[in-house]
Design an enzyme around this catalytic site. Structure first.
Site, PDB file in Angstrom:
ATOM      1  CE  LYS A  33      40.752  37.373  42.423  1.00  0.00           C
ATOM      2  NZ  LYS A  33      41.888  36.448  42.582  1.00  0.00           N
ATOM      3  CG  ASP A  60      43.877  37.720  45.440  1.00  0.00           C
ATOM      4  OD1 ASP A  60      44.124  37.710  46.653  1.00  0.00           O
ATOM      5  OD2 ASP A  60      43.222  36.828  44.864  1.00  0.00           O
ATOM      6  CE  LYS A  62      43.911  34.677  48.555  1.00  0.00           C
ATOM      7  NZ  LYS A  62      43.961  34.719  47.084  1.00  0.00           N
ATOM      8  CG  ASP A  65      57.688  36.556  54.987  1.00  0.00           C
ATOM      9  OD1 ASP A  65      58.392  36.402  56.010  1.00  0.00           O
ATOM     10  OD2 ASP A  65      58.052  36.191  53.859  1.00  0.00           O
ATOM     11  CB  THR A 117      36.372  29.417  51.049  1.00  0.00           C
ATOM     12  OG1 THR A 117      37.029  29.782  49.842  1.00  0.00           O
ATOM     13  CG2 THR A 117      35.715  30.637  51.641  1.00  0.00           C
ATOM     14  NE  ARG A 208      35.988  29.220  37.304  1.00  0.00           N
ATOM     15  CZ  ARG A 208      36.051  28.222  38.175  1.00  0.00           C
ATOM     16  NH1 ARG A 208      36.285  27.004  37.758  1.00  0.00           N
ATOM     17  NH2 ARG A 208      35.874  28.458  39.462  1.00  0.00           N
TER      18      ARG A 208
HETATM   19  O1  C5P Z   1      35.911  31.761  38.301  1.00  0.00           O
HETATM   20  P1  C5P Z   1      35.470  32.143  39.684  1.00  0.00           P
HETATM   21  O2  C5P Z   1      34.347  33.151  39.710  1.00  0.00           O
HETATM   22  O3  C5P Z   1      35.145  30.910  40.525  1.00  0.00           O
HETATM   23  O4  C5P Z   1      36.750  32.852  40.323  1.00  0.00           O
HETATM   24  C1  C5P Z   1      36.749  33.308  41.638  1.00  0.00           C
HETATM   25  C2  C5P Z   1      38.019  34.014  41.958  1.00  0.00           C
HETATM   26  O5  C5P Z   1      38.010  34.319  43.350  1.00  0.00           O
HETATM   27  C3  C5P Z   1      39.294  33.193  41.719  1.00  0.00           C
HETATM   28  O6  C5P Z   1      40.346  34.122  41.372  1.00  0.00           O
HETATM   29  C4  C5P Z   1      39.559  32.565  43.068  1.00  0.00           C
HETATM   30  O7  C5P Z   1      40.915  32.293  43.269  1.00  0.00           O
HETATM   31  C5  C5P Z   1      39.093  33.680  43.999  1.00  0.00           C
HETATM   32  N1  C5P Z   1      38.723  33.229  45.349  1.00  0.00           N
HETATM   33  C6  C5P Z   1      37.733  32.291  45.577  1.00  0.00           C
HETATM   34  N2  C5P Z   1      37.446  31.907  46.872  1.00  0.00           N
HETATM   35  C7  C5P Z   1      38.114  32.452  47.880  1.00  0.00           C
HETATM   36  C8  C5P Z   1      39.097  33.421  47.673  1.00  0.00           C
HETATM   37  C9  C5P Z   1      39.378  33.786  46.355  1.00  0.00           C
HETATM   38  O8  C5P Z   1      37.099  31.807  44.657  1.00  0.00           O
HETATM   39  N3  C5P Z   1      37.791  32.114  49.111  1.00  0.00           N
END
Ligand code: C5P
Length: 228
Positions: A33, A60, A62, A65, A117, A208
């Site tokens: 992503k 991603d 999003k 517009d 979220t 992560r």
């Molecule tokens: O490091 P981690 O697993 O928390 O990363 C989650 C990824 O998913 C990040 O790129 C974050 O921006 C994305 N994301 C999220 N919650 C959302 C939408 C996207 O954690 N509701």
């Protein structure tokens, strides 16, 4: 056909870091992503380089517009050859339909973000959106389905309920995933990969726990086995 369910979030600001991680992964075990930070810093050239390594890319960005602008942005993104991209469902029916028309079904997958979220009920009231977040998510997911989008991004906690409302074909992409026993970082509502798939998730966005692992490939491989 090989259809990895894990999408690794390349949350980096430099192309070199993203390419370095990609070299430690493999397209057989994950997709990648590219979000706003990395795309703004490194642009379409990086997306092309990652695709040349064989990876499917979820762009991603999003988009939100007026319909014409979003349709043209979608066309530009799809012309890069990305596997999946997204728009904001809050852009409304006309915008979603324009996006769908710009990207014919069967090419780049087009999904919608419902509610971020990060927004709770007070945040929603602040911008004049009444109702519980879950109701709004449900409404926006139905709208995306109605406009023939391929799916939505949703929290793992919403997945089981949404899966009952939409068909099996509808893609549910779920972030907030943590390995059993792993640390939560800043995610508040987390789910294990196995739970998410059991709840009906189609693809898991994981950052992560993979990007900071000593052996990212091994983690992806274990995850694939756990959820297959
Ligand atoms: O490091 P981690 O697993 O928390 O990363 C989650 C990824 O998913 C990040 O790129 C974050 O921006 C994305 N994301 C999220 N919650 C959302 C939408 C996207 O954690 N509701």
């Amino acid at each position: 056909m090989n259809d990895p369910r894990v999408i690794v979030a390349l949350d980096f600001s430099r192309a070199a870091d993203a390419l370095n991680l990609a070299d430690r992964l493999a397209p057989q075990v994950c997709r990648l992503k590219v979000g706003k930070e990395l795309f703004t810093a490194a642009g379409p050239q990086l997306v092309e380089k990652l695709m040349l390594k064989g990876f499917d890319i979820f762009l991603d960005l999003k988009y939100h517009d007026i319909p014409n602008t979003v349709a043209n942005a979608c066309k530009a993104a799809a012309s890069l050859g990305v596997w999946m991209m997204n728009v904001h469902a809050l852009g409304g029916r006309k915008m979603l339909m324009a996006a769908r028309e710009a990207i014919p079904s069967g090419s780049t997958k087009l999904i919608a973000v419902t509610l971020l979220t990060s927004m709770d009920q007070d945040d929603l009231a602040d911008i004049g959106l009444q109702g519980q977040p879950e109701e709004i998510v449900e409404r926006l997911a139905r709208l995306a389905d109605d406009c023939a989008l391929d799916g939505v991004v949703c929290s793992a906690l919403e997945t089981a309920h949404l899966r009952q409302l939409v068909g099996d074909h509808f893609i549910l992409v779920t972030p907030g995933i943590r390995l059993a026993g792993g640390q939560a970082d800043d995610q508040k509502r987390i789910t294990t990969p196995r739970q998410a798939i059991q709840n009906g998730s189609s693809y898991l966005v994981i950052g992560r726990p993979i990007t900071q692992a000593d052996d990212p490939f091994l983690i992806c491989q274990r995850l694939s086995e756990e959820i297959s």
